[in-house]
Design an enzyme around this catalytic site. Structure first.
Site, PDB file in Angstrom:
ATOM      1  N   ASN A  58      12.321   7.979 -16.010  1.00  0.00           N
ATOM      2  CA  ASN A  58      12.761   7.402 -14.739  1.00  0.00           C
ATOM      3  C   ASN A  58      14.274   7.504 -14.598  1.00  0.00           C
ATOM      4  OD1 ASN A  58      10.703   5.958 -12.871  1.00  0.00           O
ATOM      5  ND2 ASN A  58       9.930   5.610 -14.925  1.00  0.00           N
TER       6      ASN A  58
ATOM      7  N   SER B 113       8.794   7.590 -10.216  1.00  0.00           N
ATOM      8  CA  SER B 113       8.933   6.722  -9.039  1.00  0.00           C
ATOM      9  C   SER B 113      10.387   6.349  -8.777  1.00  0.00           C
ATOM     10  CB  SER B 113       8.085   5.460  -9.221  1.00  0.00           C
ATOM     11  OG  SER B 113       8.529   4.726 -10.348  1.00  0.00           O
TER      12      SER B 113
ATOM     13  N   GLU C 268      14.301  -0.059  -9.753  1.00  0.00           N
ATOM     14  CA  GLU C 268      13.646  -1.134 -10.534  1.00  0.00           C
ATOM     15  C   GLU C 268      14.341  -1.309 -11.891  1.00  0.00           C
ATOM     16  OE1 GLU C 268       9.530   0.593  -9.853  1.00  0.00           O
ATOM     17  OE2 GLU C 268       9.107  -1.524  -9.510  1.00  0.00           O
TER      18      GLU C 268
ATOM     19  N   ASN D 186       8.513   5.436 -19.489  1.00  0.00           N
ATOM     20  CA  ASN D 186       9.282   5.126 -18.280  1.00  0.00           C
ATOM     21  C   ASN D 186      10.795   5.112 -18.482  1.00  0.00           C
ATOM     22  OD1 ASN D 186       6.568   3.197 -17.332  1.00  0.00           O
ATOM     23  ND2 ASN D 186       7.450   4.719 -15.981  1.00  0.00           N
TER      24      ASN D 186
ATOM     25  N   ASN E 101       5.662  -1.218 -13.416  1.00  0.00           N
ATOM     26  CA  ASN E 101       6.251  -0.869 -14.699  1.00  0.00           C
ATOM     27  C   ASN E 101       7.254  -1.916 -15.150  1.00  0.00           C
ATOM     28  OD1 ASN E 101       5.000   1.652 -15.301  1.00  0.00           O
ATOM     29  ND2 ASN E 101       6.156   2.542 -13.604  1.00  0.00           N
TER      30      ASN E 101
ATOM     31  N   THR F 251       0.838  -1.199   0.000  1.00  0.00           N
ATOM     32  CA  THR F 251       0.000   0.000   0.000  1.00  0.00           C
ATOM     33  C   THR F 251       0.873   1.248   0.000  1.00  0.00           C
ATOM     34  OG1 THR F 251      -1.641  -1.305   1.192  1.00  0.00           O
ATOM     35  CG2 THR F 251      -1.976   1.067   1.160  1.00  0.00           C
ATOM     36  N   GLY F 252       1.657   1.409  -1.051  1.00  0.00           N
ATOM     37  CA  GLY F 252       2.406   2.652  -1.238  1.00  0.00           C
ATOM     38  C   GLY F 252       1.554   3.632  -2.018  1.00  0.00           C
TER      39      GLY F 252
ATOM     40  N   GLY G  92      -0.697   1.398  -4.810  1.00  0.00           N
ATOM     41  CA  GLY G  92      -1.669   0.547  -4.122  1.00  0.00           C
ATOM     42  C   GLY G  92      -2.620   1.363  -3.274  1.00  0.00           C
TER      43      GLY G  92
ATOM     44  N   LYS H 241       4.163   1.443 -22.536  1.00  0.00           N
ATOM     45  CA  LYS H 241       4.383   2.195 -21.294  1.00  0.00           C
ATOM     46  C   LYS H 241       5.863   2.504 -21.092  1.00  0.00           C
ATOM     47  CE  LYS H 241       3.006   4.015 -17.386  1.00  0.00           C
ATOM     48  NZ  LYS H 241       3.096   3.388 -16.075  1.00  0.00           N
TER      49      LYS H 241
END
Lengths: 318, 318
Positions: B206, B268, B280, B202, B109, B14-15, B18, B198
């Site tokens: 990013n 992010s 990531e 990104n 992503n 739940t960041g 989420g 996408k």
């Protein structure tokens, strides 16, 4: 050879490079005159100090220091150690300090620095490029840290010497000065070739040190950046080859091995960044990219690095 | 369609992502259960708070919050908003929280996140990918800042639904949930195509936000980085095309224009870097590069950026 037994040498820009070579030449007995700006008072009062891992701690106590080029005696050789970003404003000072047939040597990195300066100099002056293989940086006013190496390769660019033989003789006379100061120096027949060769080192390490805030040891110690350095080196070699300068691909591997043997080194562009000076992007990145593009090839990794650096430079100075 | 009138939804991680989608679904009347780690106490006590430039300030006061997946009731849909870097450790928790024929949606992503997780999940679970087009970040424990956008595209990856029609129906059932919460959502027939599409956004933003320590406005406002972003976008498109997913080149120009209209945004990966979380890199850089390489093409700007990021990630975590 037309060089006098002891020519008078002028140093334009007494930072790390100009200071190191000027001090070594003065200690070898040459009559060396130093043009300074912000460090004039410090150097006139306390001299130049070299902390060298190779030559030990050396001091030049009585520096012939000037803050105005007009006050300098006419010099037979002028070694330009200033940043290439200030060449346009230096041109009139070089002309003021020059003897009538002086040799001007640009101890600067990059491609086409001579093309940038030539139109701003009197036709009577000889212009040469000097490629310094040295790990050196300025530690404070008049204080130079020398970590390793020190050789200089010289090549003729333009001026009154019209044939290749006379041009090479002048480059050899320049190399002889450095050799008398105990430094390796080689006269090269082809300046552009020599400059491209030097770029194989400068393009990856200068830019990546700024973008990644890291010295050579960290950059070489990580497999991903090590691979990136090698890939960028190979792009420089592709650019050189496209422009007609044969550099074998194995030269990149040789430079990697040489850099492994160097102490941890922060390239000059890193120091420029930290001290908020303009980065030497034109001659180290833009001119080689433009030359390669004219020769019909794109160098994507170098282009991307140059674009990142342009962004960093803008925000660093802003 | 097999979806029950009001399926039970579980949020794994739940960041920002989420939390946003879970809160919006709960406010739309769905039965939503939140799995949390470090923010469990804060959210159980004070609820979830959304500061949205689109929807205003919203609070979900009584959150069904859990710190153990084993305590959750069996969920029909599981939305995974955690970082892709922790998928391997999340797999058993997902299985614990899942109803027997649950649909697991990776709101992450990158390329091949589903391939990484699939072998770790029971065969009975449906696995889908979810592509979130949203500017959102976590501002504090249980506090989410939402700047703009919010749509989700869903596509089926693998599981019990064997034919294309059944797979699309499940993706459509997922999209219907988001639509009931007032969010745009489209079921896509081809997950890899959607993921590559996408990535066109990104991959440049990013990575460059981390390397150049800058948000979208600064990166887009400098001509050199703007050109670099476009060049990187075109490399992503080349990679997609080489892998069989047709994306027109003009899609890059469209994304540039869309980004110009966005508020200044820090992607992010920038937040992961600043908060010293692992980047990531596998799914946003390594997997697309590997896929392109298998398809026979090299993407030099993306490779160079990935190499820089790998260096930064190592030193950021070290």
């Amino acid at each position: 050879m037309s060089a006098t037994p002891s020519p008078r040498i002028g140093i334009i820009g007494t930072g790390a490079i100009g200071g190191f070579y000027g001090l070594m030449l003065a200690r070898a007995g040459f009559d060396v005159h130093f043009l300074l700006r912000s460090e004039y008072v410090a150097v006139a009062e306390r001299g130049l100090r070299l902390n060298s891992a190779v030559h030990g701690a050396l001091t030049l106590a009585n520096v012939q220091a000037y803050c105005n080029a007009a006050d300098m005696p006419p010099c037979d050789w002028l070694l330009v150690g200033a940043k290439s970003t200030s060449n346009a404003e230096l041109a009139p000072l070089i002309a003021q300090a020059a003897a009538p047939d002086a040799k001007v040597v640009l101890l600067q990195n990059g491609l086409a620095v001579e093309e940038g300066l030539r139109p701003l100099l009197p036709d009577s002056l000889h212009l040469l490029g000097g490629l310094c293989y040295i790990c050196v940086h300025r530690a404070g006013p008049g204080i130079i840290e020398h970590q390793s190496l020190g050789s200089v390769n010289l090549a003729y660019h333009s001026g009154p010497a019209s044939d290749a033989e006379a041009q090479l003789a002048i480059a050899e006379a320049g190399a002889a000065l450095f050799k008398e100061a105990g430094l390796d120096s080689t006269a090269m027949p082809n300046l552009a070739q020599a400059r491209w060769q030097k770029l194989v080192w400068n393009v990856p390490y200068n830019g990546l040190s700024v973008v990644l805030n890291a010295g050579t040891t960290a950059l070489m110690g990580h497999g991903e950046t090590r691979a990136l350095i090698l890939a960028i080196m190979k792009e420089v070699i592709q650019g050189a080859v496209a422009c007609g300068h044969a550099i074998p691909e194995v030269f990149a591997d040789k430079l990697l091995a040489n850099t492994d043997r160097m102490p941890d080194y922060l390239p000059s562009m890193y120091h420029d960044f930290v001290e908020k000076r303009p980065l030497e992007l034109r001659y180290i990145y833009a001119e080689p990219l433009a030359a390669a593009e004219r020769a019909g090839i794109e160098l994507p990794r170098i282009r991307a690095l140059a674009q990142q650096l342009a962004f960093i430079d803008t925000h660093n100075l802003g």
